[in-house]
Design a protein around this motif. Structure first.
Motif, PDB file in Angstrom:
ATOM      1  N   ALA A  78      46.425  54.901  43.531  1.00  8.83           N
ATOM      2  CA  ALA A  78      45.701  54.555  44.748  1.00  8.83           C
ATOM      3  C   ALA A  78      44.412  55.355  44.856  1.00  8.83           C
ATOM      4  N   PHE A  79      44.482  56.667  44.543  1.00  9.66           N
ATOM      5  CA  PHE A  79      43.282  57.489  44.563  1.00  9.66           C
ATOM      6  C   PHE A  79      42.240  56.978  43.575  1.00  9.66           C
ATOM      7  N   ASP A  80      42.670  56.637  42.368  1.00  8.83           N
ATOM      8  CA  ASP A  80      41.739  56.094  41.372  1.00  8.83           C
ATOM      9  C   ASP A  80      41.129  54.782  41.835  1.00  8.83           C
ATOM     10  N   THR A  81      41.921  53.954  42.507  1.00  6.89           N
ATOM     11  CA  THR A  81      41.405  52.672  42.994  1.00  6.89           C
ATOM     12  C   THR A  81      40.311  52.888  44.034  1.00  6.89           C
ATOM     13  N   VAL A  82      40.552  53.825  44.949  1.00  2.00           N
ATOM     14  CA  VAL A  82      39.529  54.122  45.959  1.00  2.00           C
ATOM     15  C   VAL A  82      38.256  54.626  45.300  1.00  2.00           C
ATOM     16  N   VAL A  83      38.400  55.537  44.335  1.00  3.41           N
ATOM     17  CA  VAL A  83      37.221  56.054  43.640  1.00  3.41           C
ATOM     18  C   VAL A  83      36.483  54.922  42.926  1.00  3.41           C
ATOM     19  N   ALA A  84      37.213  54.045  42.255  1.00  6.18           N
ATOM     20  CA  ALA A  84      36.575  52.939  41.536  1.00  6.18           C
ATOM     21  C   ALA A  84      35.831  52.005  42.474  1.00  6.18           C
ATOM     22  N   LEU A  85      36.334  51.842  43.702  1.00 10.01           N
ATOM     23  CA  LEU A  85      35.693  50.939  44.647  1.00 10.01           C
ATOM     24  C   LEU A  85      34.528  51.583  45.394  1.00 10.01           C
ATOM     25  N   ARG A  86      34.560  52.908  45.572  1.00  8.69           N
ATOM     26  CA  ARG A  86      33.559  53.574  46.422  1.00  8.69           C
ATOM     27  C   ARG A  86      32.461  54.284  45.639  1.00  8.69           C
ATOM     28  N   VAL A  87      32.755  54.760  44.433  1.00 12.72           N
ATOM     29  CA  VAL A  87      31.767  55.519  43.667  1.00 12.72           C
ATOM     30  C   VAL A  87      30.945  54.562  42.819  1.00 12.72           C
ATOM     31  N   SER A  88      29.628  54.817  42.793  1.00 11.64           N
ATOM     32  CA  SER A  88      28.734  53.931  42.056  1.00 11.64           C
ATOM     33  C   SER A  88      28.353  54.450  40.684  1.00 11.64           C
ATOM     34  N   VAL A  89      28.740  55.691  40.350  1.00 10.50           N
ATOM     35  CA  VAL A  89      28.405  56.239  39.034  1.00 10.50           C
ATOM     36  C   VAL A  89      29.219  55.485  37.976  1.00 10.50           C
ATOM     37  N   PRO A  90      28.555  54.888  36.980  1.00  7.37           N
ATOM     38  CA  PRO A  90      29.305  54.070  36.009  1.00  7.37           C
ATOM     39  C   PRO A  90      30.364  54.838  35.254  1.00  7.37           C
ATOM     40  N   SER A  91      30.052  56.066  34.796  1.00  4.80           N
ATOM     41  CA  SER A  91      31.040  56.823  34.025  1.00  4.80           C
ATOM     42  C   SER A  91      32.256  57.177  34.863  1.00  4.80           C
ATOM     43  N   VAL A  92      32.035  57.554  36.117  1.00  5.57           N
ATOM     44  CA  VAL A  92      33.150  57.882  37.004  1.00  5.57           C
ATOM     45  C   VAL A  92      33.974  56.636  37.302  1.00  5.57           C
ATOM     46  N   ARG A  93      33.289  55.515  37.514  1.00  9.68           N
ATOM     47  CA  ARG A  93      34.023  54.273  37.801  1.00  9.68           C
ATOM     48  C   ARG A  93      34.859  53.842  36.604  1.00  9.68           C
ATOM     49  N   LEU A  94      34.336  54.008  35.402  1.00 12.03           N
ATOM     50  CA  LEU A  94      35.092  53.632  34.213  1.00 12.03           C
ATOM     51  C   LEU A  94      36.362  54.477  34.084  1.00 12.03           C
TER      52      LEU A  94
END
Length: 798
Positions: free
Chosen positions: A233-249
């Motif tokens: 769930a934490f990873d999902t929130v980060v993937a949806l809210r953070v715009s940095v491509p490396s962090v989202r990947l």
């Protein structure tokens, strides 16, 4: 444009010259242009030749060899060097921490740790201000690795009494927070490009704290699974809210990895749950996982990803709810419970859901229903294919119930009592879910097929009495013949086949079922319910009924063949009375098949076989009388001929003429009729086959016959044929009769010729042959000369 030549006059005016003068001027101008063009072409050829000669004598200069192309780019070399440098420094730090640490005091240790770590973490700030971003990345990676070594060193010196798992959980939490702060601080530097490494590395470490805290607190499987799902769930929130491509990947990878592991563990917990409490806790975990998936589907801007996430969420909801119901229900109701949960998902799509989420939930429900239908396939297969085994044990006695009838050579799948309910439920959903859409007709076809499958499974699933199962199948076949659709008719045929095989268990059932099916499909054909298929099916079942009646009367197969011929007779009578050509063709083809079956049944008894062949010939001849069926007459002739031959063989007749004359006489009559209608027809086509059919076999028989009667009669017949051919100037009779006559005479003179040959010198036969050839040549030349003289006389007359 046409050229006009003008000339001045005495009055100063212009006028067009006469045509002759203008033509002369045009010819002169064209001649000058041709001469100029020829001169230019000659000069061009000279210049081309000169250039070619210069190129041949010009020395070829060697091609300059430039510098070789580099195999690696400068930025690539730079990155490799920086990566290797960072790795080597990290290894050096590890060696120092693990090996040389014990040689220093406490103060020295703290000084070395602090100085090296702070230097490694602070150096990227200077490098970024100078624009050395790649070098800063390498040094920052070294600093992050040093922080991991610092945590190890602290545990070995300061926190030696701490629990290892608790310390790992605390250290991973602190490290992830420190790395996030460090990466955020570097990104906040003025006029500095953010580094790509710290934040993704912090997110990678952030995958561990919850899982490690779960182990540290002694949590059970449910706690560990919850930690995995919360991390997802934490990873999902980060993937949806953070715009940095490396962090989202990294966040997407972590969400799939920890989420997949959590779902797999939850599924194992649900399957191993032995009571409602354990099943409820597993369902709660499924609910958490479904919430994560549906939340991701709701907020993601990509429709495809949203649909996929919603599908997963819907499947998780259905699986969790079905797992709770599983602990309350017996094994037969396990699949219906999951199916009910899958169908219940369709109720959730009526709310205000985004279209991708709605589509995903519908697909999840469809997947659950498809899985339930797949579960029913073994039982449906046994119900449809199992009755075919009664072909090998026909009339061995009625089974106890419909399940025994279907499983004579098969096993009934366990926990299959609710298969009809599952199929009926999915059929109802298919019929109702697509109302008012363009896919509704296809959905109705699916619903009809599933309903039919449910009906076919009911007797063996519920272990109904054998007779009740037969009646139910008969009612189903009758009902399916009502709708005018190909699907319904095809299902009716399958039902009738299953019913026919099941009826083979008992003699009364066989007779009753085959008679009923014959009447049923005949009525369907009469009402034009896909008449070609229905009419053919009716005749097929009538053929089976005739065979069953013969067996019931204890008739031998050859006598049953006469009873089977009733079907071809009926087909020959029905075919002319049908208005549809397709129905006519189907009826005739089925009747022909029944006739072949009759021939096969009678093949062991030659006299009866001859009778059957003759009757088939009569039927074929009657068919050939109809317009458009004239070619069937050839089949009738073949059947009559075969009947004659079989009868002669049954009488032990060995004379070949008895077999060939019945072919020759009709063939010659047909040939004479053809020549009468078409005088241009070749005698080889009209009379050749008929004459050869008798003359050739008789000649072969005569060569092996030691008596004089056959050669004499054959010679007389061949002479008659030859004379008729000469009289009417027909090649086929003349050549065939003459050849047979010659060979027959040679056969009779062969002994004497052998004696004469032995008495004469060896040069006499070649000499005689040569004289014969010379005589023939002279005669031929004389004929040609006579023809030439006649042609000259006629020419002079003209």
């Amino acid at each position: 444009m046409p050229c006009e030549v003008t000339r001045p006059t005495l009055q100063g005016m212009t006028h067009t010259p006469p045509p002759a003068e203008e033509l002369r001027l045009l010819d002169a101008e064209l001649w000058r242009l041709d001469a100029r063009r020829a001169h230019l072409l000659v000069r061009r050829a000279q210049l081309v030749g000169a250039l070619q000669s210069a190129q041949r004598v010009q020395p070829v200069s060697p091609t300059p060899v430039g510098p070789s192309r580099p195999e690696a780019t400068a930025p690539g070399v730079q990155n490799v060097l920086l990566l290797l440098g960072g790795i080597l420094l990290t290894i050096a730090a590890m060696v120092f921490t693990l090996v040389s640490w014990g040689h220093l005091g406490i103060a020295d240790r703290a000084l070395v740790l602090g100085a090296v770590t702070l230097t490694a973490l602070g150096t990227p700030v200077v490098l970024l201000r100078r624009g050395l971003r790649s070098t800063a990345e390498s040094v920052a990676g070294l600093g992050l690795a040093l922080t991991v070594l610092d945590t190890y060193a602290l545990h070995e010196v300061t926190f030696t009494a701490a629990d290892g798992m608790t310390y790992l959980a605390t250290a991973s939490t602190v490290l992830s927070a420190v790395w996030v702060a460090y990466g955020s601080a570097l990104a906040a530097l003025p006029a500095a490009t953010p580094l790509r490494l710290p934040l993704p590395a912090a997110l990678v470490v952030a995958q561990l704290p919850l899982l490690l805290w779960g182990f540290a607190t002694g949590g059970g499987p449910h706690t560990i699974t919850a930690a995995l799902l919360l991390t997802a769930a934490f990873d999902t929130v980060v993937a949806l809210r953070v715009s940095v491509p490396s962090v989202r990947l990294v966040a997407v990878g972590g969400a799939f990895g920890t989420g997949g592991a959590g779902v797999l563990t939850t599924g194992l917990l649900s399957l191993s749950a032995t009571g409602p409490s354990a099943a409820a806790r597993a369902a709660a975990l499924f609910l958490l996982a479904a919430t994560i998936a549906l939340g991701a589907a709701w907020f993601t801007p990509r429709p495809g990803l949203a649909t996929g996430s919603a599908t997963v969420g819907g499947l998780l909801l259905a699986t969790g709810a079905g797992g709770v119901l599983r602990t309350w229900l017996p094994g037969d109701w396990l699949v219906p419970a999951y199916l009910a949960c899958g169908i219940a998902l369709l109720g959730g799509v009526r709310g205000a859901l985004p279209e991708p989420v709605r589509r995903g939930v519908v697909r999840a429900s469809a997947a659950v229903q498809a899985g339930a239908v797949l579960w029913t396939l073994p039982a449906v297969g046994v119900a449809l294919l199992g009755p075919a085994s009664w072909v090998w044990r026909a009339w061995s006695g009625a089974p106890a119930d419909a399940r025994d009838a279907a499983t004579a050579d098969a096993l009934w799948p366990p926990y299959s009592a609710t298969v009809p309910l599952v199929l009926a439920a999915v059929a109802a959903v298919a019929a109702l879910a697509f109302r008012g859409t363009e896919r509704h007709p296809r959905a109705l076809t699916v619903a009809l097929t599933l309903t039919w499958a449910a009906v076919m499974v009911i007797p063996p699933a519920l272990e109904l009495p054998y007779t009740v199962g037969l009646v139910l199948y008969g009612v189903a076949a009758t009902a399916l013949l009502g709708p005018v659709t190909r699907t319904a008719t095809g299902l009716a045929l399958l039902t009738s086949l299953c019913l026919g095989f099941l009826s083979l268990a008992a003699e009364p059932a066989t007779l009753a079922v085959l008679a009923s099916l014959t009447v049923l499909f005949a009525a369907a054909a009469w009402r034009r319910r896909l008449a070609p298929v229905s009419a053919a099916a009716s005749l097929v079942y009538a053929t089976g009924l005739m065979c069953a009646v013969g067996a019931s009367l204890n008739w031998q197969p050859q006598h049953t063949a006469l009873l089977v011929l009733v079907v071809p007779v009926a087909a020959a009578l029905i075919a002319p009375r049908t208005a549809d050509p397709a129905v006519t063709a189907a009826v005739e083809a089925t009747g022909a098949g029944a006739g072949l079956l009759a021939v096969g049944l009678a093949i062991a008894d030659p006299p009866l076989l001859a009778l059957v062949l003759a009757l088939c010939g009569v039927i074929a001849a009657g068919t050939a009388v109809r317009p458009g069926r004239r070619p069937v007459g050839y089949a009738a002739a073949v059947l009559f001929l075969a009947a004659t031959w079989v009868r002669l063989a049954a009488w032990d007749v060995a004379t070949p003429e008895a077999y060939t004359l019945p072919v020759t006489v009709p063939a010659l009559l047909v040939g004479a009729l053809r020549r009468h209608r078409d005088p241009e027809a070749s005698s080889w086509t009209a009379y050749g086959p008929g004459l050869a059919a008798t003359l050739m076999p008789s000649l072969l028989a005569a060569w092996g016959d030691a008596h004089w009667t056959r050669p004499l009669l054959l010679g007389a017949a061949a002479l008659l044929v030859t004379l008729l051919g000469a009289r009417h100037r027909l090649q086929a009779p003349l050549l065939l009769g003459g050849s047979v006559l010659t060979l027959d005479a040679l056969h009779e003179l062969a002994p004497y010729l052998v004696q004469v040959t032995d008495a004469l010198p060896r040069w006499v036969p070649p000499a005689l042959a040569g004289l014969l050839l010379l005589a023939l040549g002279a005669t031929y030349e004389q004929r040609l000369r006579d023809v030439r003289r006649v042609r000259e006389v006629l020419g002079r007359m003209n």
